[in-house]
Design a protein around this motif. Structure first.
Motif, PDB file in Angstrom:
ATOM      1  N   ALA A 211      22.995  20.423  72.749  1.00 15.83           N
ATOM      2  CA  ALA A 211      22.788  21.837  73.053  1.00 15.83           C
ATOM      3  C   ALA A 211      23.857  22.697  72.392  1.00 15.83           C
ATOM      4  O   ALA A 211      23.573  23.792  71.893  1.00 15.83           O
ATOM      5  CB  ALA A 211      22.802  22.043  74.566  1.00 15.83           C
ATOM      6  N   LEU A 212      25.099  22.207  72.361  1.00 13.07           N
ATOM      7  CA  LEU A 212      26.194  22.949  71.750  1.00 13.07           C
ATOM      8  C   LEU A 212      25.987  23.091  70.252  1.00 13.07           C
ATOM      9  O   LEU A 212      26.181  24.172  69.683  1.00 13.07           O
ATOM     10  CB  LEU A 212      27.521  22.240  72.048  1.00 13.07           C
ATOM     11  N   LYS A 213      25.568  22.024  69.606  1.00  7.84           N
ATOM     12  CA  LYS A 213      25.310  22.080  68.163  1.00  7.84           C
ATOM     13  C   LYS A 213      24.152  23.023  67.856  1.00  7.84           C
ATOM     14  O   LYS A 213      24.197  23.791  66.878  1.00  7.84           O
ATOM     15  CB  LYS A 213      25.013  20.675  67.633  1.00  7.84           C
ATOM     16  N   GLN A 214      23.107  22.984  68.687  1.00  6.73           N
ATOM     17  CA  GLN A 214      21.970  23.881  68.491  1.00  6.73           C
ATOM     18  C   GLN A 214      22.396  25.340  68.642  1.00  6.73           C
ATOM     19  O   GLN A 214      22.013  26.199  67.838  1.00  6.73           O
ATOM     20  CB  GLN A 214      20.875  23.570  69.513  1.00  6.73           C
ATOM     21  N   ALA A 215      23.187  25.639  69.668  1.00  6.69           N
ATOM     22  CA  ALA A 215      23.615  27.012  69.915  1.00  6.69           C
ATOM     23  C   ALA A 215      24.480  27.527  68.769  1.00  6.69           C
ATOM     24  O   ALA A 215      24.393  28.700  68.400  1.00  6.69           O
ATOM     25  CB  ALA A 215      24.374  27.089  71.235  1.00  6.69           C
ATOM     26  N   ALA A 216      25.321  26.659  68.208  1.00  7.68           N
ATOM     27  CA  ALA A 216      26.140  27.063  67.067  1.00  7.68           C
ATOM     28  C   ALA A 216      25.267  27.331  65.846  1.00  7.68           C
ATOM     29  O   ALA A 216      25.485  28.306  65.112  1.00  7.68           O
ATOM     30  CB  ALA A 216      27.172  25.980  66.755  1.00  7.68           C
ATOM     31  N   ALA A 217      24.264  26.485  65.631  1.00  3.85           N
ATOM     32  CA  ALA A 217      23.362  26.656  64.493  1.00  3.85           C
ATOM     33  C   ALA A 217      22.598  27.970  64.592  1.00  3.85           C
ATOM     34  O   ALA A 217      22.275  28.590  63.567  1.00  3.85           O
ATOM     35  CB  ALA A 217      22.387  25.484  64.417  1.00  3.85           C
TER      36      ALA A 217
END
Length: 324
Positions: A211-217
């Protein structure tokens, strides 16, 4: 109405002796006040002299560097209270250090703040942090409650980032998101918005990284590493410094439910969610997990953080004030 009559104070005869005593008492009082003021804020005359002496020494040694000496402050330096001046360089944001005068010699901590790249790293770190919209990140994480969100540099295996002889951060270097001196890491701590935190399994904790990687993307950010601390009811998961390529871009549909489980596989596909869980489990095993409440899935042999390196630099023998 009767007025109260106070007894008259005895009158002291003015004689040459009483005048001398009064003058001496005034001098003692003034000296005591000066001593108290000097202990707190320093002597303004000495402070002014310190500014001129430091400025003259800098101009003599570096006549074309454009150093500017600020007002002296009576503070601690090298274990003693001294008159310490801030020094800047015209047109150079990364050059800022302190200087003091002792025994006719000027001492500075330029090696610590400037030559090591410490000032430059702080500037670039602030630029990097400014790339992240933390409010948007919170919205995109949809129900997961983050705090302590930080986007900063990650040293990897480099323990000599602030070596004054070969600093990684050089004075005046420009900030370029495509050409940074170190990898980047996005860290956040997660806790549940519920009054009673839920139980959190390893698979559920790993899903926070996804979820963190998605939000950063969603913000156009592609960090090299992601870190998260996930607080559950009985277990806190430390998921630190996980490489971006080990985190899938999204969860498989079958693993997006509340009862998230990793599919059994002897050789999970690299970059898959199963491989991420296996990586974290392997780290836990390597760290020889013993705490019943904190499960550490950080790298077993991680490099010192930049914060640790800064502290080590601050207290090293070479980082104190040195003769100009």
């Amino acid at each position: 109405m009767n007025k109260i009559k106070w007894p008259a104070l005895p009158q002291i005869r003015r004689t040459p002796l009483t005048r001398v005593i009064a003058a001496l008492a005034a001098l003692v009082l003034i000296a005591a006040l000066v001593l108290v003021v000097e202990r707190q804020v320093g002597n303004p005359f000495t402070a002014r002299w310190t500014v001129h002496a430091i400025n003259d020494a800098l101009q003599a040694k570096y006549p074309r560097e454009g150093y500017v000496v600020g007002n002296a402050r009576y503070t601690y330096a090298d274990g003693k209270r001294r008159y310490v001046c801030p020094v800047y360089q015209t047109g150079e944001e990364d050059v800022g250090f302190s200087a003091y005068l002792s025994g006719g010699q000027v001492y500075t901590n330029r090696a610590l703040t400037v030559d090591s790249g410490l000032n430059t790293s702080n500037r670039l770190r602030n630029k990097l942090a400014g790339q992240l919209d933390t409010n948007r990140l919170c919205r995109d994480l949809k129900g997961r409650s983050p705090y302590e969100t930080t986007l900063t540099f990650y040293p990897e295996n480099n323990d000599q980032v602030f070596d004054p002889q070969s600093p990684l951060f050089r004075v005046g270097m420009e900030f370029s998101a495509d050409d940074l001196p170190l990898p980047t890491v996005l860290y956040t701590g997660f806790h549940s918005a519920d009054r009673e935190p839920p139980e959190v399994t390893l698979e559920e904790a790993a899903a926070y990284l996804v979820a963190l990687k998605q939000a950063a993307a969603n913000q156009g950010l592609a960090c090299d590493y992601y870190s998260a601390t996930v607080y559950g009811r009985n277990t806190t998961w430390l998921l630190l410094d996980v490489p971006a390529d080990a985190i899938p871009d999204q969860l498989p549909a079958a693993e997006s439910s509340d009862e998230l489980t990793a599919a059994e596989s002897t050789a999970p596909e690299p970059g898959s969610f199963d491989a991420l869980v296996a990586l974290l489990q392997d780290r836990i095993t390597q760290n020889r997990q013993t705490s019943p409440t904190v499960t550490d899935a950080s790298p077993a042999n991680s490099a010192r953080s930049l914060s640790d390196q800064r502290i080590a630099l601050l207290y090293s023998e070479d980082s104190c004030f040195q003769p100009l």
